[in-house]
Design an enzyme around this catalytic site. Structure first.
Site, short mmCIF file in Angstrom:
data_model
loop_
_atom_site.label_atom_id
_atom_site.label_comp_id
_atom_site.label_asym_id
_atom_site.label_seq_id
_atom_site.Cartn_x
_atom_site.Cartn_y
_atom_site.Cartn_z
N GLY A 47 39.38 28.83 40.13
CA GLY A 47 40.73 28.65 39.61
C GLY A 47 41.75 28.53 40.73
O GLY A 47 41.48 28.89 41.88
N GLN A 52 49.73 28.98 44.97
CA GLN A 52 48.74 28.90 46.05
C GLN A 52 48.81 27.57 46.80
O GLN A 52 48.27 27.46 47.89
CB GLN A 52 47.33 29.08 45.48
N CYS A 103 39.28 35.15 46.17
CA CYS A 103 40.49 34.33 45.98
C CYS A 103 40.61 33.36 47.16
O CYS A 103 40.41 33.76 48.31
CB CYS A 103 41.70 35.25 45.93
N LEU A 104 40.97 32.11 46.86
CA LEU A 104 41.12 31.11 47.92
C LEU A 104 42.24 31.49 48.89
O LEU A 104 42.25 31.03 50.02
CB LEU A 104 41.41 29.74 47.30
N HIS A 145 43.44 36.97 36.71
CA HIS A 145 43.58 36.77 38.15
C HIS A 145 44.58 35.64 38.43
O HIS A 145 45.50 35.79 39.25
CB HIS A 145 42.20 36.44 38.75
N GLU A 146 44.40 34.51 37.72
CA GLU A 146 45.26 33.34 37.98
C GLU A 146 46.69 33.60 37.52
O GLU A 146 47.64 33.21 38.21
CB GLU A 146 44.69 32.09 37.31
N HIS A 149 48.86 35.45 39.94
CA HIS A 149 49.45 34.65 41.02
C HIS A 149 50.87 34.20 40.65
O HIS A 149 51.73 34.05 41.51
CB HIS A 149 48.61 33.41 41.31
#
Ligand code: NI
Length: 181
Positions: A47, A52, A103-104, A145-146, A149
């Site tokens: 995701g 991000q 996470c990226l 999680h997303e 952000h």
């Protein structure tokens, strides 16, 4: 379309509360979603949220491979690439599960994070249509999680035990299950 640069933990844009999208059908949002898809494909994650990629708007994309869903629950199908615009979530019940996340924006690390087991999700899809669904398990974890952000929250802030923060390489060596979010 373009592969966008991914912001890493410490960049202030990741700490902002992102602004709601006024018009999900605008060219600006359609282009952003296309670029986010290309960026996610290039990075190989599950995701991605707009902050991000340095855009402080309430847009999320995610897709979960069938193998990842089946690992949690046998026979569970994957989730096709899904676009969430202005998502809102609320827990269903009060049960939480602790599970691995990565996470990226926090490259190389993973941690064990408590999340609501089941949530109700309301959002606009990539075509600007409102929808509502209930999701649970790993799917609910990815959505939480997303959406975090969008409120300037990274998963380490949700951890209750920072001893469960590791490098992915070490977690693999010592056989801790790792989720690539
Ligand atoms: Ni993330």
């Amino acid at each position: 379309m373009a592969v966008l640069k991914v912001a890493r933990m410490g960049h202030p844009i990741l700490r902002l509360v992102a602004a709601p999208v006024d018009d999900p059908n605008s060219q600006q949002i359609q282009r952003l979603v296309e670029d986010m898809k290309e960026t996610l494909e290039d990075a190989g994650g599950i995701g991605l949220a707009a902050p991000q990629v340095h855009v402080s708007l309430r847009v999320v994309i995610y897709g979960i491979p069938g193998e990842r869903m089946a690992a949690e629950k046998e026979g569970e199908p994957g989730v096709p690439l899904t676009v969430l615009i202005n998502p809102r979530i609320e827990p269903i019940g009060d049960e939480k599960d602790v599970g691995p996340e990565a996470c990226l924006s926090v490259p190389g690390l993973m941690g064990l994070v408590p999340r609501w087991r089941s949530i109700r999700l309301r959002a606009f899809d990539g075509a600007g249509r409102p929808f509502e669904r209930e999701v649970s398990g790993f799917h609910a974890r990815v959505v939480q999680h997303e959406c975090d952000h969008l409120d300037g929250i990274l998963y380490p802030q949700r951890m209750t035990d920072l001893a469960a923060l590791s490098f992915v390489e070490e977690a693999r060596r010592f056989s801790v299950e790792v989720a690539e979010d």
